[in-house]
Design a protein around this motif. Structure first.
Motif, short mmCIF file in Angstrom:
data_model
loop_
_atom_site.label_atom_id
_atom_site.label_comp_id
_atom_site.label_asym_id
_atom_site.label_seq_id
_atom_site.Cartn_x
_atom_site.Cartn_y
_atom_site.Cartn_z
N ALA A 43 0.81 -1.21 0.00
CA ALA A 43 0.00 0.00 0.00
C ALA A 43 0.85 1.27 0.00
O ALA A 43 0.35 2.36 -0.21
N GLU A 44 2.15 1.12 0.23
CA GLU A 44 3.04 2.29 0.34
C GLU A 44 3.35 2.89 -1.03
O GLU A 44 3.68 2.16 -1.95
N SER A 45 3.28 4.20 -1.11
CA SER A 45 3.52 4.83 -2.41
C SER A 45 5.00 4.76 -2.82
O SER A 45 5.32 4.83 -3.99
N ALA A 58 6.89 2.19 -2.50
CA ALA A 58 7.28 0.81 -2.80
C ALA A 58 6.56 0.35 -4.06
O ALA A 58 5.39 0.68 -4.28
N TYR A 59 7.28 -0.39 -4.89
CA TYR A 59 6.69 -0.95 -6.11
C TYR A 59 6.90 -2.45 -6.07
O TYR A 59 8.02 -2.92 -5.92
#
Lengths: 711, 341
Positions: free
Chosen positions: B112-114, B116-117
């Motif tokens: 959900a972290e922006s 992290a991909y």
């Protein structure tokens, strides 16, 4: 008794009627590893000593009470709750006035998961699948003019069990009712949440401490209150067969007993207050036998702990007819299904019962459908004359034999779990969840092929869509709750609240009965969310591990040609597009019912799709991010808790914002047909109602993909 | 539907546009030559922007808690202000060709972290296939500016060798068992490891984790270290309780410092590139060989002869290869051209 003298002659006659086929050709393999014969005689049950036992006496096979319904019929207890506390209260009072005997409260999903109605994660869920409760003020309204010293209240709550049970106790205090006058049940069965329903908050270990603290508090202060309702219902709804439901439920029960014993309690102080909750499905005799088998097994399992009180090893249960057996197609058929399931529960000897409303495959019951559901029980109870004889099927060769077969098969699984170190350990290994999902995938495959008949769905389809009213919960509920919350936060003494919450956190950290420490916070008007957070600081929030099975659907599906042709289409798509059709299956909001998604995932993978599964409880933004990162062709949304009109358009908007506008969105689950137009207009490509076969869904999905990419 | 403008992908990746980054990886993974061609051109233009990330490979047996480890590890890196990309390689079903990718269900917070991909990729029927392409996906993530790129794979087949050959640091995740750890583990994987981390060192497992740690330490002593400047340590951690995770990161930084100072890290990357080139040549040769008209015409005949026991496999291979040798006359022509220059 030896072999029946006429058996050979019967066999001869039977085989002639079967045109030379052996009588064994009539045998049926029932799910759960039990082989059913066509004829049972005295010789099938002569080895069992327990068939000629008495009700109210060990091993309780024939009933937990001596007089059963002849003395007092079962309690008609309809599970209900929606929207605001005020609306639910009015519904309860109408029900009590028209024949209901006890309350059963359904809470909304944000409450289950310990979020206040103004939490950003719950925008689609407030008041949808149950009543929204944020503080004791809501509880006071919920039970307004319902005397809690007279009416027994059952509450389905597991995750946020402390603030909710606390809220009920404080609401009673404020009515002037003493703790020891309270009667009813709190579900408080956290173990099964990790298996199926997923409305947990904390990890298993601290959650078990909460269960144990509640058992201890009530043993002392609320001796007439059932402290755990050990539930197999949700396992059945998730696809467990009769044997799995029996075994896993009793194994959960054993784990609670051990936890309480470990906390230093005496078996007789708490075991009599453990109650059960079974789900009753369509296999008529099998479900009757299940309840009898469960009572027998529980007595056997608890006897090991040498209880002095005879009531300690008695299994008392609530039952509910299967929601999963209800269909959207030809929905009035559901009344008949529910009636049959009601009869199973009654003949099996349940202590209380909920019968589902016929419209529950598409929405919450209306006053009309709820009345029919209630009347189903009233008619069985008061018109059919079944109450006069105790355990009327006792002594039936078939029922007794079935009962003992379930005992044997369930005992095997319980032994397996015991070897693993008990249910908590077994859950950690993922074994029970995998078994349930495997059973669910097999069942789905049998239904999709028409091996199991569902009238109006896979056979005798009418094509008619009857028009009936469906209850819709207005989206204003959330706004109303938020206004109330803000009001309460302004008017309460926030210093007292902070102090009480601090004490609760300390108790979580250093020990002390958690329910005891929750009460001052509830009295001070702390919210469900605040109380849950105070504990989360110490306990953390649990994240489920998702294990997936594969190959089960395809192996159960007999027409390999159909599976093959779908696989070929996936291959063709790949030759055209450079990769397989890729779909993200997601669940948004606080709806934790993941059986549907899991079954669809394993089936689509079997048909050659690449399937991504999202974590549970996604926001539309999180689901959109995942769809874009994984670069899927489509997103499949499963919605079973009425949040679809907010969450699905939310997903489409979020997708467009991050450049994923060409990703198609499809939806399935419990979505009323009258919402289809709204969703199509919002941009949804396809909607699959309950009862759609997966083969059919896969076919439609491939059509969509072929049209868009190869057309 | 496919966007063919190479610059669209290049600009998007460099601008860290998630949508374009994802589509670029799809192009890389695609089995269509037309897509691969786009990918090649994109890669060529992105190459100058690669090389700055720390590349970490993580493997372990199923159930070792890889995803849970990455969840904790990734969250820790984000807290330190780093941006991370995770490429997860998931095995596909041999029977249906399909797959279920549930990695992110165990990386709930991280996904959900922006910053992290996370990109899961199915292997397809041939295990090596996508794993090979992961190398290029890794470079794309680097060009997009991620500080750390993690490649996760199940410890089966040849996957881990492939992954080890594309990263700076190869981490092998283990779980404490009942003292028979070493029986199930291949010696080969010990030779690849830059560190062994024993996960799930929590609750009743703690003593067993320490026992396992000693056993692995002993075992590692028996393996020739790949580098003179680095002896792979054995660590314990609990991803669940988020203990020992920082230590793993410090170890990776240590490794970077030590091998960076001696120039070994740069050399390792160069070797990996050369190895990769050799691999691609082999792949290309194979493809070219089997596509050769004369070869494909001759194969059924040779096959028949082997099955009938008329020739040995050695002879059969020689016969087929000689087809190329003869048509290799064109090589002479090439040689002449060279000489004339």
């Amino acid at each position: 008794m030896s072999k029946h003298s006429g058996k050979e002659q019967w066999k001869h006659l039977a085989e002639r009627e079967l045109k030379g086929n052996p009588v064994e050709s009539l045998n049926r393999e029932a799910p759960g590893g039990i082989t059913l014969k066509a004829l049972y005689t005295a010789e099938d049950i002569e080895q069992y000593e327990c068939t000629n036992t008495l009700p109210g006496l060990p091993p309780y096979l024939r009933g937990p009470m001596a007089t059963m319904y002849a003395g007092r019929p079962w309690t008609i207890r309809q599970y209900a709750g929606f929207s605001t506390a005020r609306e639910s209260n009015e519904f309860y009072r109408r029900s009590l006035a028209t024949g209901q005997r006890g309350l059963s409260v359904a809470f909304d999903l944000p409450t289950h998961r310990g979020y206040d109605s103004d939490h950003p994660r719950v925008s689609g869920d407030v008041g949808k699948a149950g009543v929204a409760v944020d503080t004791v003020e809501d509880m006071n309204i919920l039970f307004d003019k319902i005397p809690l010293n007279e009416i027994s209240v059952s509450m389905t709550m597991n995750g946020a069990v402390l603030p909710i049970l606390g809220g009920y106790i404080v609401a009673a205090e404020e009515q002037g009712v003493k703790h020891n006058e309270l009667t009813g049940t709190i579900q408080n069965d956290i173990l099964k949440e990790y298996l199926t329903r997923n409305t947990y908050i904390y990890p298993p270990l601290p959650s078990m401490r909460i269960v144990s603290d509640i058992i201890a508090f009530c043993a002392d202060a609320m001796p007439r209150f059932n402290t755990v309702s050990i539930s197999g219902y949700h396992m059945m709804e998730a696809g467990a067969d009769i044997v799995l439901q029996t075994a896993f439920t009793l194994a959960d029960g054993l784990e609670y007993v051990r936890t309480a014993l470990k906390a230093g309690m005496d078996i007789d102080t708490f075991a009599p207050r453990l109650s059960f909750f079974f789900g009753i499905g369509m296999d008529f005799f099998m479900n009757v036998a299940m309840l009898r088998a469960a009572r027998f097994l529980w007595h056997r399992l608890i006897s090991r702990f040498n209880p002095k009180n005879a009531r300690s090893s008695v299994l008392r249960t609530h039952c509910q007819t299967s929601g999963w057996s209800l269909t959207e197609q030809d929905p009035y058929n559901n009344i008949i299904r529910t009636t049959l399931e009601c009869m199973s529960a009654v003949l099996g000897g349940t202590q209380s019962l909920h019968t589902n409303s016929f419209d529950e495959a598409v929405g919450l019951p209306t006053d009309f459908s709820a009345r029919i559901a209630r009347n189903t029980q009233l008619i069985v109870q008061e018109e059919s004359q079944v109450c006069h004889a105790i355990d009327p099927l006792g002594g039936s060769y078939y029922i007794e034999s079935l009962t003992m077969s379930i005992v044997e098969e369930a005992q095997k699984i319980i032994d397996e779990i015991e070897e693993m170190g008990g249910m908590a350990k077994a859950i950690e290994s993922g074994m029970p969840k995998m078994r349930i999902e495997e059973s669910a995938a097999r069942k789905q495959a049998r239904i999709d092929q028409g091996i199991e008949t569902i009238v109006g769905v896979n056979k005798y389809k009418s094509g008619e869509t009857p028009d009936f009213e469906i209850r819709e919960v207005s989206d204003d509920v959330r706004v109303q709750q938020i206004v109330r919350l803000q009001e309460i936060r302004k008017t309460r003494d926030n210093k007292v609240v902070a102090k009480a919450l601090e004490n609760l956190t300390k108790a979580a950290e250093r020990g002390g009965n958690l329910l005891q420490h929750t009460l001052p916070a509830v009295r001070a008007r702390a919210t469900v969310g605040e109380i849950s957070d105070a504990l989360e600081k110490v306990f953390g929030r649990y994240v489920a591990t998702t294990l997936c099975i594969s190959g089960v659907y395809a192996s159960e599906y007999r027409d390999k040609e159909i599976i093959e042709s779908l696989r070929r289409r996936s291959e063709l798509f790949m030759e055209h597009e450079g990769r397989r059709p890729r779909i993200l299956l997601t669940k948004m909001g606080q709806d934790g019912h993941d059986r549907g998604v899991k079954v669809v995932a394993t089936a689509l993978a079997d048909m050659g799709f690449d399937v991504d599964i999202s974590p549970m409880f996604q926001t539309p933004g999180e689901a959109a991010k995942m769809a874009v990162e994984n670069d899927v062709h489509l997103v499949g949304v499963s919605s079973l808790a009425a949040g679809h009109k907010i969450l699905i358009p939310g997903l489409l908007t979020e997708l467009a914002q991050i450049g994923g506008e060409e990703i198609m969105v499809i939806a399935g689950g419990v979505i009323p047909p009258r919402d289809y137009r709204f969703l199509y207009d919002a941009g949804v490509s396809e909607i699959f109602g309950p009862g759609t076969s997966i083969i059919n869904s896969a076919n439609k999905i491939l059509n969509l993909l072929e049209k868009q990419f190869m057309g | 539907m496919t966007i063919t403008d190479v610059q669209y992908y290049v600009d998007g990746v460099l601008a860290r546009n998630r949508r374009v980054l994802s589509k670029t990886i799809t192009m890389i993974e695609s089995s269509l030559p037309f897509h691969q061609n786009i990918a090649r051109n994109v890669m060529e233009r992105l190459l100058p922007y690669t090389g700055k990330s720390i590349r970490i490979g993580i493997t372990g047996v199923p159930g070792a808690g890889k995803s849970t480890f990455i969840e904790s590890f990734g969250m820790m890196l984000l807290k330190r202000g780093l941006e991370i990309a995770v490429l997860a390689v998931d095995p596909s079903s041999k029977k249906s060709g399909g797959s279920i990718m549930a990695d992110k269900t165990r990386m709930e917070r991280l996904s959900a972290e922006s910053r992290a991909y996370i990109r899961p990729s199915p292997t397809g029927r041939t295990l090596g296939g996508v794993a090979q392409k992961t190398r290029e996906s890794l470079l794309v993530c680097e060009a997009a500016g991620f500080d750390v790129v993690i490649v996760e794979t199940v410890g089966v087949g040849q996957l881990e060798t492939t992954v080890a050959s594309m990263v700076d640091f190869f981490l092998v995740l283990m779980i404490p068992g009942a003292g028979d750890e070493l029986q199930g583990i291949k010696r080969g994987i010990l030779e690849l490891a830059d560190a062994i981390v024993i996960n799930k060192a929590d609750g009743d497992n703690v003593p067993r984790a320490h026992l396992a740690r000693q056993e692995y330490e002993t075992a590692l002593h028996l393996v020739n270290p790949a580098s003179a400047n680095w002896s792979p340590p054995v660590l314990t951690c609990s991803a669940l309780e988020e203990r020992g995770i920082e230590k793993v990161w410090e170890t990776i930084l240590d490794h970077k410092r030590q091998l960076g100072a001696t120039g070994e890290l740069a050399a390792k990357r160069k070797d990996q590139s050369l190895e990769w080139t050799r691999f691609l040549i082999n792949e290309g040769l194979q493809e070219w060989f089997y596509k050769n008209d004369q070869v494909s015409r001759k194969i059924p005949d040779i096959k028949g002869k082997i099955e009938a026991g008329l020739i040995t496999p050695t002879q059969a291979a020689q016969d087929l290869l000689s087809v190329i040798m003869i048509s290799g006359a064109s090589d002479d022509a090439l040689q002449r051209e060279e000489n004339e220059k």
